[in-house]
Design a protein around this motif. Structure first.
Motif, PDB file in Angstrom:
ATOM      1  N   VAL A   1     -77.052 -12.606  -7.247  1.00 27.45           N
ATOM      2  CA  VAL A   1     -77.860 -12.668  -6.346  1.00 27.45           C
ATOM      3  C   VAL A   1     -77.937 -11.837  -5.349  1.00 27.45           C
ATOM      4  CG1 VAL A   1     -79.001 -14.321  -4.668  1.00 27.45           C
ATOM      5  CG2 VAL A   1     -78.213 -15.214  -6.935  1.00 27.45           C
TER       6      VAL A   1
ATOM      7  N   VAL B   1     -84.771 -17.016  -5.664  1.00 22.78           N
ATOM      8  CA  VAL B   1     -83.461 -17.792  -5.516  1.00 22.78           C
ATOM      9  C   VAL B   1     -83.482 -18.323  -4.115  1.00 22.78           C
ATOM     10  CG1 VAL B   1     -81.076 -17.674  -5.502  1.00 22.78           C
ATOM     11  CG2 VAL B   1     -82.347 -16.369  -7.254  1.00 22.78           C
TER      12      VAL B   1
ATOM     13  N   ASP C   1     -83.785 -11.150  -4.149  1.00 25.64           N
ATOM     14  CA  ASP C   1     -84.051 -11.992  -4.919  1.00 25.64           C
ATOM     15  C   ASP C   1     -84.713 -13.115  -4.375  1.00 25.64           C
ATOM     16  OD1 ASP C   1     -83.150 -11.002  -7.364  1.00 25.64           O
ATOM     17  OD2 ASP C   1     -81.167 -11.633  -6.711  1.00 25.64           O
TER      18      ASP C   1
ATOM     19  N   GLY D   1     -78.191 -19.928  -7.905  1.00 22.80           N
ATOM     20  CA  GLY D   1     -78.089 -18.766  -8.480  1.00 22.80           C
ATOM     21  C   GLY D   1     -78.810 -18.637  -9.893  1.00 22.80           C
ATOM     22  N   TYR D   2     -78.388 -17.544 -10.688  1.00 21.22           N
ATOM     23  CA  TYR D   2     -79.020 -17.688 -12.252  1.00 21.22           C
ATOM     24  C   TYR D   2     -78.250 -18.418 -13.092  1.00 21.22           C
ATOM     25  CZ  TYR D   2     -82.298 -14.100  -9.861  1.00 21.22           C
ATOM     26  OH  TYR D   2     -83.336 -13.540  -9.136  1.00 21.22           O
TER      27      TYR D   2
ATOM     28  N   VAL E   1     -83.468 -19.957 -12.688  1.00 21.07           N
ATOM     29  CA  VAL E   1     -82.921 -20.247 -11.462  1.00 21.07           C
ATOM     30  C   VAL E   1     -82.393 -21.758 -11.276  1.00 21.07           C
ATOM     31  CG1 VAL E   1     -83.193 -20.493  -8.751  1.00 21.07           C
ATOM     32  CG2 VAL E   1     -84.316 -18.456 -10.174  1.00 21.07           C
TER      33      VAL E   1
ATOM     34  N   CYS F   1     -73.710 -15.980  -5.586  1.00 17.71           N
ATOM     35  CA  CYS F   1     -74.715 -16.802  -5.344  1.00 17.71           C
ATOM     36  C   CYS F   1     -75.083 -16.887  -4.058  1.00 17.71           C
ATOM     37  CB  CYS F   1     -74.417 -18.363  -6.187  1.00 17.71           C
ATOM     38  SG  CYS F   1     -74.317 -18.267  -7.759  1.00 17.71           S
TER      39      CYS F   1
END
Length: 298
Positions: A262, A269, A266, A255-256, A193, A238
């Motif tokens: 996302v 996050v 999640d 975001g990832y 993350v 995101c």
């Protein structure tokens, strides 16, 4: 005619109206016998009786006097102990006063007033008062950030006066229209993350507040990669946040790093974005507190 001697004695008969009671011869007072000698024994006895009577009267009078003195002393003791009357309530002593003054009067002093405390927010609400050194290193110090049980690593930072170049979506036009003068960014990661924080500066609080109100869900800061952090949020969905405090407007984009979208599930996050937004707010607020304290000590 002789008195008391001779001649026939008249007879007195109580049943005869004409008869008379014979008179007894009178003797001198205090006579003790027929020979006219005083009765010394009787006189001595009478004198002794009178002496006893005087002694009894003296003893009785002395006792009464002793009782009266004792009562007076008792009253004096009771009065000295501060009681008055049967109720036993404390007696009031006369109030004392110092020479040249009035009893019970407290000293008076000229009224004074301390200056009102300085408001820290005033120092971060305009560029004229917010003069403390400012850079990405002062806003985002160190290499790690701990929020609760989570430790974030700090990645790349940036600082630019071209606010629109570091923003995306609808944000560039909003920043430009409201007079943004500077935009600083920093990225933090925890696992896969990543969160980029962007802080936009304006000359006044009113400009920052207006810019914040004009933003929408498409007003985002551009993600900042580098220093070990891969690119993220370039095409994936995101999560973003928008806030303002003083003359600062601040944004997050989380975001990832894997490019995963996302979703509302999640929570990691969402939690990372909220933690970095809270940290940024505290850093801006701390600037105001530090400058207010320095001004008060001058």
């Amino acid at each position: 005619m002789s008195y008391g001697q001779g001649g026939p004695q008249s007879q007195w008969d109580p049943w005869k109206p004409q008869s008379q009671q014979p008179q007894q011869p009178q003797q001198p007072w205090g006579s003790g016998g027929d020979d006219g000698t005083p009765d010394w024994a009787a006189l001595a006895e009478a004198s002794e009786t009178r002496g006893k009577r005087r002694r009894l009267l003296f003893i009785g009078g002395g006792a009464l006097a002793t009782i009266a003195i004792g009562a007076a002393v008792a009253l004096a003791v009771v009065s000295a102990n501060g009681h008055s009357g049967p109720s036993g309530s404390a007696s009031q002593l006369p109030s004392a006063s110092l020479p040249g003054g009035t009893a019970g009067t407290a000293p008076s002093f000229a009224p004074t007033s301390a200056p009102p405390p300085l408001d820290p927010k005033d120092f971060i609400s305009s560029a004229k008062k917010d003069t403390a050194p400012l850079s990405p290193e002062t806003l985002f110090p160190g290499t790690r950030l701990t929020m609760g049980d989570t430790v974030y690593k700090k990645g790349a930072t940036s600082d630019t006066t071209s606010c629109a170049g570091a923003a995306g979506g609808t944000l560039p036009g909003i920043l430009t229209a409201n007079g943004c003068t500077r935009l600083m960014r920093a990225t933090y990661t925890h696992g896969d993350v990543a969160v980029t924080v962007g802080v936009a500066l304006f000359d006044t609080e009113a400009q920052a507040t207006k810019a914040r109100k004009q933003t929408d869900d498409h007003s985002i800061v551009r993600s900042l990669s580098g220093s070990g952090v891969p690119a993220f949020c370039d095409g994936a969905t995101c999560r973003s946040t928008r806030n303002a405090y003083g003359r600062y407007a601040y944004f997050t984009l989380a975001g990832y790093t894997t490019g995963k979208n996302v979703t509302t599930k999640d929570t990691q996050v969402f939690g990372a974005g909220d933690n970095l937004a809270e940290f940024t707010f505290q850093q801006i607020r701390h600037r105001g507190q530090a400058q207010a304290s320095a001004a008060a000590n001058r």
